[in-house]
Scaffold this motif. Sequence first.
Motif, short mmCIF file in Angstrom:
data_model
loop_
_atom_site.label_atom_id
_atom_site.label_comp_id
_atom_site.label_asym_id
_atom_site.label_seq_id
_atom_site.Cartn_x
_atom_site.Cartn_y
_atom_site.Cartn_z
N GLY A 120 42.11 37.07 29.52
CA GLY A 120 41.95 38.58 30.22
C GLY A 120 42.90 39.20 29.71
O GLY A 120 42.94 40.73 29.88
N PHE A 121 43.52 38.89 28.05
CA PHE A 121 44.11 40.22 27.86
C PHE A 121 43.13 40.99 26.64
O PHE A 121 42.26 39.68 26.01
N GLY A 122 43.32 42.08 26.78
CA GLY A 122 42.78 43.23 26.16
C GLY A 122 43.60 43.32 25.08
O GLY A 122 43.60 43.95 24.03
N TYR A 123 45.23 43.75 25.03
CA TYR A 123 46.21 43.99 23.81
C TYR A 123 46.84 43.28 23.63
O TYR A 123 47.72 42.40 24.63
N TRP A 177 43.91 43.43 36.49
CA TRP A 177 43.76 42.17 35.63
C TRP A 177 41.91 41.34 35.60
O TRP A 177 41.75 41.56 37.45
N PRO A 178 41.41 41.64 35.07
CA PRO A 178 41.54 40.86 33.54
C PRO A 178 41.72 42.57 32.96
O PRO A 178 41.34 43.77 33.69
N GLN A 179 42.44 43.00 31.76
CA GLN A 179 42.46 43.91 30.90
C GLN A 179 41.29 44.76 30.78
O GLN A 179 40.51 44.07 29.94
N GLU A 191 49.04 37.73 36.63
CA GLU A 191 49.76 37.66 38.15
C GLU A 191 50.01 38.34 38.35
O GLU A 191 49.59 39.67 39.85
N VAL A 192 51.08 39.26 38.02
CA VAL A 192 51.56 40.87 38.81
C VAL A 192 50.52 41.58 38.56
O VAL A 192 50.45 42.74 39.48
N LEU A 193 49.65 42.11 36.97
CA LEU A 193 48.64 43.35 36.74
C LEU A 193 47.77 42.46 38.37
O LEU A 193 46.53 43.45 38.24
N ALA A 194 47.57 41.39 38.35
CA ALA A 194 46.46 40.91 39.45
C ALA A 194 46.95 41.57 40.97
O ALA A 194 45.54 42.23 41.29
N ALA A 195 48.16 41.84 41.43
CA ALA A 195 48.05 42.07 42.10
C ALA A 195 47.82 43.84 42.08
O ALA A 195 47.94 44.16 43.72
N ARG A 196 48.26 44.04 41.00
CA ARG A 196 48.04 45.78 41.57
C ARG A 196 46.57 45.78 40.49
O ARG A 196 46.54 47.18 40.37
N GLY A 197 45.72 45.50 40.97
CA GLY A 197 44.51 45.66 40.86
C GLY A 197 44.68 46.17 39.23
O GLY A 197 42.71 46.43 38.48
N GLY A 211 52.75 34.53 29.35
CA GLY A 211 50.91 34.87 29.38
C GLY A 211 50.30 35.37 30.91
O GLY A 211 49.96 36.09 31.95
N ALA A 212 50.82 33.93 31.72
CA ALA A 212 50.71 33.62 32.93
C ALA A 212 51.00 34.75 34.44
O ALA A 212 50.56 35.30 35.27
N ASP A 213 52.75 34.90 34.03
CA ASP A 213 53.13 35.57 35.24
C ASP A 213 52.96 37.36 35.24
O ASP A 213 52.72 37.70 35.46
#
Length: 245
Positions: free
Chosen positions: A11-14, A241-243, A233-239, A228-230
């Motif tokens: 899910g990384f875009g960068y 993810w994926p990038q 998770e952090v970005l998913a909680a902030r809505g 990458g895993a953490d």
Amino acid sequence: MGAVREAVEQGFGYIEIDVRTSADGKVVVFHDEQLDRITTGTGRLSHYTWDELSTETVLGPQPRHEQVSEPLVLFEHLLETFPNTRFNVDLKDRASAAPMAEILRRHRAWDRVLIAAFRDSHRRLFFDHIQAEDHTVASSAGSESVAQLLLAHRLGRFTQTVRRLRQRLPLHALQVPVRQGWIRVVTKRFVDACHRAGIAVHVWVVNEQEEMERLLAMGVDGLVTDNGADIAEVLAARGQWPQRL
């Protein structure tokens, strides 16, 4: 190539990469000056042509140091293979400046790359090869400029210093550690000052989840991480993810 593919699938875009230049002017995705530590080759990368480098194999992590059975890769091949991915490119040598500008021109990839370098002189060489008709290329400050901005912030001359630095080179972002020795680099006041000047703040290398959350809450714009895993998770909680690009 395998590492980038895995990151994109997660899910990384960068993606943050380093590049060096072969003896025949090819831009190779590689961090070290020497081949010895992580490939089957020996000596300086810059002493070999791409045809010679393409026969070497990447090694796995120590202590086992097994072959990954994967060759080195050209930056141009990453652009072609992952057309929806953006790259933060650290120019590790001066020789990469001219061919990097030509690659971006040939692929019309101006908006897919942020040019970074520890030395501002490497960035200056790159922008010397950007033509008037070319599009804008994002770039982050080298260590000399970062030091000037940190001092200027403490002296209340941040805006004037940003203006002066931008007369010399484009300045879209700062990529900095949380601390440099005893100096606390990333503070809320410094991040806010950068934002008022239209400068994004990227922080490296942040591998602890609690630190990721703290910095994002502070307002930093990006985190460079090996974890990458953490970060997912952090970005998913902030809505976030994926990038999405």
